[in-house]
Design a protein around this motif. Sequence first.
Motif, PDB file in Angstrom:
ATOM      1  N   HIS B  51      35.099  37.190  38.871  1.00  0.00           N
ATOM      2  CA  HIS B  51      34.266  37.340  39.953  1.00  0.00           C
ATOM      3  C   HIS B  51      34.055  36.939  40.844  1.00  0.00           C
ATOM      4  CE1 HIS B  51      32.362  39.882  42.772  1.00  0.00           C
ATOM      5  NE2 HIS B  51      31.545  38.781  43.371  1.00  0.00           N
ATOM      6  N   TYR B  53      36.756  34.021  41.113  1.00  0.00           N
ATOM      7  CA  TYR B  53      37.696  33.154  41.383  1.00  0.00           C
ATOM      8  C   TYR B  53      39.100  35.001  42.202  1.00  0.00           C
ATOM      9  CZ  TYR B  53      37.511  30.236  37.824  1.00  0.00           C
ATOM     10  OH  TYR B  53      37.383  28.713  37.276  1.00  0.00           O
ATOM     11  N   SER B  55      37.760  36.789  44.416  1.00  0.00           N
ATOM     12  CA  SER B  55      36.900  36.422  45.422  1.00  0.00           C
ATOM     13  C   SER B  55      38.257  35.891  46.483  1.00  0.00           C
ATOM     14  CB  SER B  55      35.541  36.595  45.592  1.00  0.00           C
ATOM     15  OG  SER B  55      34.610  37.386  44.452  1.00  0.00           O
ATOM     16  N   LYS B  56      38.350  34.857  46.008  1.00  0.00           N
ATOM     17  CA  LYS B  56      38.761  33.510  46.988  1.00  0.00           C
ATOM     18  C   LYS B  56      40.806  33.186  46.290  1.00  0.00           C
ATOM     19  CE  LYS B  56      34.629  33.156  47.400  1.00  0.00           C
ATOM     20  NZ  LYS B  56      34.201  33.052  49.304  1.00  0.00           N
ATOM     21  N   GLU B  57      40.774  33.839  45.435  1.00  0.00           N
ATOM     22  CA  GLU B  57      42.168  33.907  45.510  1.00  0.00           C
ATOM     23  C   GLU B  57      42.898  35.453  45.391  1.00  0.00           C
ATOM     24  OE1 GLU B  57      42.406  32.847  41.255  1.00  0.00           O
ATOM     25  OE2 GLU B  57      41.909  30.651  42.219  1.00  0.00           O
ATOM     26  N   ALA B  58      44.112  35.227  45.826  1.00  0.00           N
ATOM     27  CA  ALA B  58      45.111  37.043  45.709  1.00  0.00           C
ATOM     28  C   ALA B  58      45.259  37.580  44.383  1.00  0.00           C
ATOM     29  CB  ALA B  58      46.377  36.714  45.992  1.00  0.00           C
ATOM     30  N   ALA B  59      45.174  36.947  42.771  1.00  0.00           N
ATOM     31  CA  ALA B  59      45.557  37.792  41.425  1.00  0.00           C
ATOM     32  C   ALA B  59      44.513  38.266  41.389  1.00  0.00           C
ATOM     33  CB  ALA B  59      46.399  36.645  41.218  1.00  0.00           C
ATOM     34  N   THR B  60      44.653  39.215  40.495  1.00  0.00           N
ATOM     35  CA  THR B  60      43.517  40.116  40.374  1.00  0.00           C
ATOM     36  C   THR B  60      43.219  39.390  38.634  1.00  0.00           C
ATOM     37  OG1 THR B  60      44.542  41.703  39.097  1.00  0.00           O
ATOM     38  CG2 THR B  60      43.119  42.099  41.113  1.00  0.00           C
ATOM     39  N   GLY B  61      41.803  39.785  38.130  1.00  0.00           N
ATOM     40  CA  GLY B  61      41.755  39.487  36.669  1.00  0.00           C
ATOM     41  C   GLY B  61      42.760  39.758  35.448  1.00  0.00           C
ATOM     42  N   GLY B  62      43.064  41.016  35.588  1.00  0.00           N
ATOM     43  CA  GLY B  62      44.068  41.629  34.681  1.00  0.00           C
ATOM     44  C   GLY B  62      43.626  41.789  33.137  1.00  0.00           C
ATOM     45  N   ALA B  63      44.004  42.935  33.182  1.00  0.00           N
ATOM     46  CA  ALA B  63      43.984  43.454  31.151  1.00  0.00           C
ATOM     47  C   ALA B  63      42.631  43.394  30.631  1.00  0.00           C
ATOM     48  CB  ALA B  63      43.927  42.106  30.511  1.00  0.00           C
ATOM     49  N   THR B  64      41.706  44.202  31.972  1.00  0.00           N
ATOM     50  CA  THR B  64      40.446  45.263  31.845  1.00  0.00           C
ATOM     51  C   THR B  64      40.144  45.832  33.212  1.00  0.00           C
ATOM     52  OG1 THR B  64      39.280  43.404  32.754  1.00  0.00           O
ATOM     53  CG2 THR B  64      38.885  43.318  30.226  1.00  0.00           C
ATOM     54  N   GLY B  67      35.774  46.967  36.882  1.00  0.00           N
ATOM     55  CA  GLY B  67      35.076  45.608  37.187  1.00  0.00           C
ATOM     56  C   GLY B  67      34.039  46.126  38.497  1.00  0.00           C
TER      57      GLY B  67
ATOM     58  N   TYR C 213      45.419  49.501  31.708  1.00  0.00           N
ATOM     59  CA  TYR C 213      46.440  48.380  31.001  1.00  0.00           C
ATOM     60  C   TYR C 213      46.712  48.635  29.876  1.00  0.00           C
ATOM     61  CZ  TYR C 213      42.184  47.491  28.415  1.00  0.00           C
ATOM     62  OH  TYR C 213      40.980  47.469  27.773  1.00  0.00           O
ATOM     63  N   SER C 229      48.342  41.220  27.296  1.00  0.00           N
ATOM     64  CA  SER C 229      48.695  43.110  28.130  1.00  0.00           C
ATOM     65  C   SER C 229      48.711  42.563  29.259  1.00  0.00           C
ATOM     66  CB  SER C 229      47.062  43.047  27.776  1.00  0.00           C
ATOM     67  OG  SER C 229      46.418  41.911  28.570  1.00  0.00           O
ATOM     68  N   SER C 231      48.370  45.391  33.080  1.00  0.00           N
ATOM     69  CA  SER C 231      48.065  46.364  33.885  1.00  0.00           C
ATOM     70  C   SER C 231      48.978  46.358  35.838  1.00  0.00           C
ATOM     71  CB  SER C 231      46.190  45.189  33.911  1.00  0.00           C
ATOM     72  OG  SER C 231      46.549  45.222  34.929  1.00  0.00           O
ATOM     73  N   THR C 265      50.024  42.511  36.513  1.00  0.00           N
ATOM     74  CA  THR C 265      49.455  41.034  35.610  1.00  0.00           C
ATOM     75  C   THR C 265      49.926  40.994  34.653  1.00  0.00           C
ATOM     76  OG1 THR C 265      47.834  41.548  36.626  1.00  0.00           O
ATOM     77  CG2 THR C 265      47.184  39.775  35.550  1.00  0.00           C
ATOM     78  N   ARG C 286      48.002  33.772  32.569  1.00  0.00           N
ATOM     79  CA  ARG C 286      48.298  35.388  33.997  1.00  0.00           C
ATOM     80  C   ARG C 286      49.405  35.024  34.672  1.00  0.00           C
ATOM     81  NH1 ARG C 286      43.619  36.744  37.192  1.00  0.00           N
ATOM     82  NH2 ARG C 286      44.751  35.017  38.406  1.00  0.00           N
ATOM     83  N   TYR C 288      51.060  37.430  37.920  1.00  0.00           N
ATOM     84  CA  TYR C 288      50.718  38.091  38.747  1.00  0.00           C
ATOM     85  C   TYR C 288      51.018  37.964  39.996  1.00  0.00           C
ATOM     86  CZ  TYR C 288      48.456  40.623  43.029  1.00  0.00           C
ATOM     87  OH  TYR C 288      48.117  41.237  44.267  1.00  0.00           O
ATOM     88  N   TYR C 320      45.639  26.885  39.503  1.00  0.00           N
ATOM     89  CA  TYR C 320      46.377  28.331  39.244  1.00  0.00           C
ATOM     90  C   TYR C 320      47.110  28.263  41.075  1.00  0.00           C
ATOM     91  CZ  TYR C 320      45.824  33.067  42.263  1.00  0.00           C
ATOM     92  OH  TYR C 320      46.040  33.970  43.403  1.00  0.00           O
ATOM     93  N   GLN C 322      49.319  30.691  43.977  1.00  0.00           N
ATOM     94  CA  GLN C 322      49.678  31.423  44.731  1.00  0.00           C
ATOM     95  C   GLN C 322      51.244  31.534  45.550  1.00  0.00           C
ATOM     96  OE1 GLN C 322      46.517  32.973  46.249  1.00  0.00           O
ATOM     97  NE2 GLN C 322      47.029  33.211  47.637  1.00  0.00           N
ATOM     98  N   ARG C 346      43.076  33.677  52.068  1.00  0.00           N
ATOM     99  CA  ARG C 346      43.636  34.430  50.378  1.00  0.00           C
ATOM    100  C   ARG C 346      44.722  34.808  49.811  1.00  0.00           C
ATOM    101  NH1 ARG C 346      37.783  37.624  50.167  1.00  0.00           N
ATOM    102  NH2 ARG C 346      38.892  38.144  51.994  1.00  0.00           N
TER     103      ARG C 346
END
Lengths: 285, 73, 408
Positions: B51, B53, B55-64, B67, C213, C229, C231, C265, C286, C288, C320, C322, C346
């Motif tokens: 949550h 990361y 909020s502070k980065e562009a990428a999302t968690g992925g694979a679930t 949220g 996903y 995986s 998504s 992702t 990962r 993205y 990380y 981006q 961001r």
Amino acid sequence: MGCPCEIHLYGAHANAVLDLARAEIERLEAKYSRYRDDSLISRINRSAGQSRGVAVDDETASLLNYVCVAYAQSDGLFDPTAGVLRRAWDFSTQRLPSQQQIDNLLPLIGWDRVSWQPPHLLLPTAGMQLDFGGLVKEYTADSVARLCREQGIRHGMVDLGGDLAVVGPHPDGTPWRVGIRDPWGKQQAIATIELMDGGLATSGDYERHIEVNGTRYGHILDPRSGWPVQSLVSASVWAPRCVVAGTAATVAMLKGTGAVNWLHAAGVHSLCIDRDGALRNSSDP
Amino acid sequence: MTWTRYLLMGGIVSLCLLAGCAQVHPWQRGILAQQDMTFQPDALEHQIRQHTYTSKEAATGGATIGGGGCGCN
Amino acid sequence: MGATNGNDKHNRALSALMSAALALPGISGAATPVTKVHTDYRFNYYTEGDIPAAKLSGGSHSRYEIRSHLLDVQAPLPFRLLPEGIYGDIEANLVHESMSGASPWYVKPGAGTHKQPVQIMSGATIHETRNKISSKVNLYHNANRLGLIAGYSKENDYESLSFGVEGEIDFNQGLTTLQGGVGYDNDTVEPTLDPPQPQPRVHHKTLHQWTVYAGITQVLDRHSVIQTSVSFSQANGYLSDPYKLAFVDGELERDTRPDQHRRFTWLTRYNHYFEWSGSALHVSYRFYDDDWGTSAHTLELGVIQPLGRKWQITPRIRYYSQSGANFYAPYFPTVPDNFLYSSDYRLSPFGAISWRLDVTRYIGAWELNLAYERYTSKGSLAIKHVSTENPGLVDFQVVSVSIKATFD
């Protein structure tokens, strides 16, 4: 199950859980009893010698995988194919079988002869038989105990004819006290074991035997030779699961003079009674 | 962004992995069943870290999934 | 199935038999639903570093502080409620978060000759609370699982409702697992008045998102397992930040992003157990990519190291990187053709490194955990060269404590 079964449970809904326990015991008996023609084990035994074999379900597959491990750990003594020796040995008479009778049966014995490629089981020679007698009662005790725990029972004990699985100690935290039978019948119990958890199984050789010319032939038969082992009178083993305790107790009886050493090396807690009446303990040092 | 290219990459990698696998018997799986060999040994820690990361980065968690969103700035 | 040396501690018959016994469905319970009640509480304290004076041109120099309380409870579903052969469990997850501090408002060209961009922060310190509740029901048949999820989150200006379905199917006697899921999210934004925004104000906006996903988990050998995986998600609606502005051709305009966002992702995780030290190594990568022009790489390494039977430490490191979004710039000398602009850090190109250390203590059925994490982001840490980094890039620290307990 063909034995006196006792289930002790504490809990408000214990009666409902008892019904589930009875159903589980019946389910496993219907599946694995060799006395029932419609059981899975009987169907497997009837398929012996046919080229196709039987495709088994997940539960049977994991039991067969367990047998592989037990066979390896016991150096070939724990062997469910050895039941055919019943055809030569009749302990209700005082007659020994002939060597020829035994020699006719030996080619049908040997877990390493069985073809087990999950999920296909093949008994290659007609007349071969699987006997889960040394396994199912203990597995049933464990399964019933697990079922009770899942139903929220925290205190109880399952006793299937001497094969025990503990659900949990008494509600006041005290252990279940189990008496080990005195083989010579002189006392009620020769020793008392206290159980807080895990499983207890006892294997004994103090009843049926044949005596010829002063030599005692017990009913613990070595699968490799077909002849009886000079075994302990009894071995009681504790392990975290009854099925493992049962395997160790069976192997201990088959190991003869090497029983206590094997139990010690195996890492289980046990109480053995030898022919001289001496009690010998082994536990994890 | 060519999604078909990424799908193909993912598929090839997966097949390569499956091809090179040893047989592991059920009685050998004790280690794999341990808590610290699962992918999310501490679920709440994973939840709050992802949550933060996200909020502070562009990428999302992925694979679930599941949220939900937030107005996190 | 060869002969074993009975005296070798590692090959003891007991452990071999027990491992085989635990694979029996009657003993392990066929599937792996929860059989006890698990409770987990975590307190997370997050603080951002002050914005350096050289980068600040107005507003507060201090940034966010967030205190989060998380609670999760999992319990088995009663046998009698379910059909034969089906087991289940239910989970409730609660989050209570309170945030205070200032956030970046807009970026403008600085006074120097190179016109290095500087950050204007919102002046007043906001106080906001977010509450979230979500629940998951799992149903198991053999080792296969179906999960149903629902969640609701509310804060002063944002409301989110989400639903999801996920599943896992076992093959190959459990050596291979296929997993997948679909999720739907519906959010409503009603921005507050602070900080001041250009007219007309944003009153009430909505957005919704679909995510799907699919993945595979594969046991490689007794000590290792890998999971990969992918998504895809698609979001539609109001996706801009109502509190941020962009400096466009000398004027302050509202942060304006596309009204559609497609994201991809690809996550791969690998765990390996080292028997000689009892350590579990966790590695993950990962990738993205989205249709706003951003792509990112994340690499994380961690080691779970038990110390005796009661303690455990877990050091972790994360990298990380981006790239920037198509419509991102620190400021815009002229109005872009597509009228899309954002100077949100961001969406800017940058790289970040963080390290984290967890210490865990086991006491009976309880588990206590204390963790510290430090995160820093900079343009120079990115994989590709960044000519101008956004002045609002954040550094943060986290101190986190948790208690877990299992009850019969």
